[in-house]
Write a protein that holds these residues in place. Structure first.
Motif, mmCIF file in Angstrom:
data_model
loop_
_atom_site.group_PDB
_atom_site.id
_atom_site.type_symbol
_atom_site.label_atom_id
_atom_site.label_comp_id
_atom_site.label_asym_id
_atom_site.label_seq_id
_atom_site.Cartn_x
_atom_site.Cartn_y
_atom_site.Cartn_z
ATOM 1 N N ILE A 76 41.970 48.974 13.567
ATOM 2 C CA ILE A 76 41.776 50.386 13.206
ATOM 3 C C ILE A 76 40.682 51.016 14.067
ATOM 4 N N PHE A 77 39.731 50.203 14.549
ATOM 5 C CA PHE A 77 38.680 50.741 15.402
ATOM 6 C C PHE A 77 39.194 51.018 16.818
ATOM 7 N N LEU A 78 40.339 50.437 17.155
ATOM 8 C CA LEU A 78 40.972 50.722 18.443
ATOM 9 C C LEU A 78 41.887 51.944 18.350
ATOM 10 N N ILE A 79 42.399 52.207 17.164
ATOM 11 C CA ILE A 79 43.367 53.293 16.974
ATOM 12 C C ILE A 79 42.680 54.600 16.591
ATOM 13 N N TYR A 80 41.702 54.521 15.686
ATOM 14 C CA TYR A 80 41.076 55.725 15.138
ATOM 15 C C TYR A 80 39.609 55.824 15.564
ATOM 16 N N SER A 115 36.158 59.321 11.986
ATOM 17 C CA SER A 115 37.228 59.542 11.015
ATOM 18 C C SER A 115 37.371 58.348 10.073
ATOM 19 N N ILE A 116 37.090 57.153 10.552
ATOM 20 C CA ILE A 116 37.138 55.973 9.684
ATOM 21 C C ILE A 116 36.088 56.087 8.591
ATOM 22 N N ILE A 163 36.095 59.380 1.441
ATOM 23 C CA ILE A 163 37.119 60.073 0.662
ATOM 24 C C ILE A 163 37.829 59.082 -0.251
ATOM 25 N N THR A 164 38.143 57.909 0.293
ATOM 26 C CA THR A 164 38.790 56.856 -0.501
ATOM 27 C C THR A 164 37.881 56.409 -1.636
ATOM 28 N N LEU A 204 47.094 59.315 7.255
ATOM 29 C CA LEU A 204 47.314 60.750 7.046
ATOM 30 C C LEU A 204 46.203 61.608 7.640
ATOM 31 N N MET A 205 44.965 61.139 7.576
ATOM 32 C CA MET A 205 43.824 61.976 7.889
ATOM 33 C C MET A 205 42.990 61.498 9.072
ATOM 34 N N GLY A 206 43.245 60.284 9.564
ATOM 35 C CA GLY A 206 42.431 59.731 10.650
ATOM 36 C C GLY A 206 42.686 60.400 11.979
ATOM 37 N N ASN A 207 41.634 60.568 12.781
ATOM 38 C CA ASN A 207 41.761 61.101 14.137
ATOM 39 C C ASN A 207 41.898 59.938 15.110
#
Length: 255
Positions: A121-125, A129-130, A136-137, A248-251
């Motif tokens: 996820i640190f490579l994608i977003y 945003s994480i 938010i979660t 849905l919300m990650g950049n």
């Protein structure tokens, strides 16, 4: 996904006072939330540590492609992706055979393995945003879990419906691996957020109800082990809710 181990039920002791019971319930729920929060912390530390050290090359090395350089998963990354499922199965099948110490140790190993599986996820977003989606979660989870704890409404029927919805999401996700539909993926993310939000409330109420049945018969040792399994349920709900909201919300990173 939600996890709900089954235990042999015992009647609640009639000698216990309401005040003692309420204090015990609050202490037990605090223990469950502490286990869950500690597991999430370990997962985050492992994921961040791998993503921001040379260890990332063992999981997602940069590989040259016709379109430039890109991170590609290694066999170690594939093992990390499926390892959490194996630990859940071990914990589930061994619920009545594992000692409290063994269950606790497996929980820590499971959370570390989950961290390794979430490294990408640190490579994608983007990191910003994480962090944003995590808070938010956390806010969504806290509000929903508090509702599940406080409500007088019986969520059992809703829970059965949500579990059926969870199986539907799993089946549809497997189908989407082949059709690669962005519209279907978006719909699954929306539905998944609703399902795991509902399961958080349902599992919280279930944990509270289970404590009413088992607290006085099992004693501290039984409660200590059971708190690990209850924390695992809430942990899985949190992780799945986080990943769906991130979709849905990650950049996304530009590279």
């Amino acid at each position: 996904m939600a996890y709900s181990p089954q235990y042999e039920a015992y009647p609640r002791s009639s000698a216990a006072t309401t005040a003692v019971f309420d204090a015990g319930l609050r202490a037990y729920m605090l223990r469950v939330y502490n286990w869950m929060a500690s597991g999430l912390l370990l997962t985050g530390v492992v994921a961040y540590g791998i993503a921001n050290t040379p260890l990332i090359n063992a999981f997602y090395p940069l590989v040259q492609t016709p379109f430039g350089f890109a991170h590609h998963p290694t066999m170690l990354a594939m093992i990390a992706m499926f390892a959490p499922l194996a630990f859940v199965l071990v914990l589930s099948l061994g619920v009545n055979r594992l000692s409290t110490t063994a269950a606790q140790a497996l929980f820590w190993v499971f959370c570390a393995a989950m961290g390794a599986s979430l490294t990408n996820i640190f490579l994608i977003y983007t990191s910003e945003s994480i962090v944003r989606v995590f808070f938010i979660t956390a806010a969504t989870f806290a509000a929903t879990s508090l509702y599940g704890y406080a409500t007088k409404t019986d969520l059992t029927k809703i829970g059965s419906f949500l579990i059926m919805g969870l199986f539907g999401i799993i089946i549809a996700s497997l189908v989407n691996l082949f059709v690669q539909s962005s519209a279907l993926q978006f719909a699954l993310s929306i539905i998944g957020v609703l399902v795991f939000t509902g399961l958080t409330a349902y599992d919280t109420q279930r944990i509270k109800s289970d404590y009413q049945q088992f607290a006085y018969a099992e004693g501290f040792g039984g409660a200590a082990k059971r708190s690990v399994y209850d924390a695992l349920s809430l942990y899985l709900n949190f992780i799945n809710l986080f990943m769906l909201l991130l979709q849905l919300m990650g950049n996304r990173n530009n590279n």
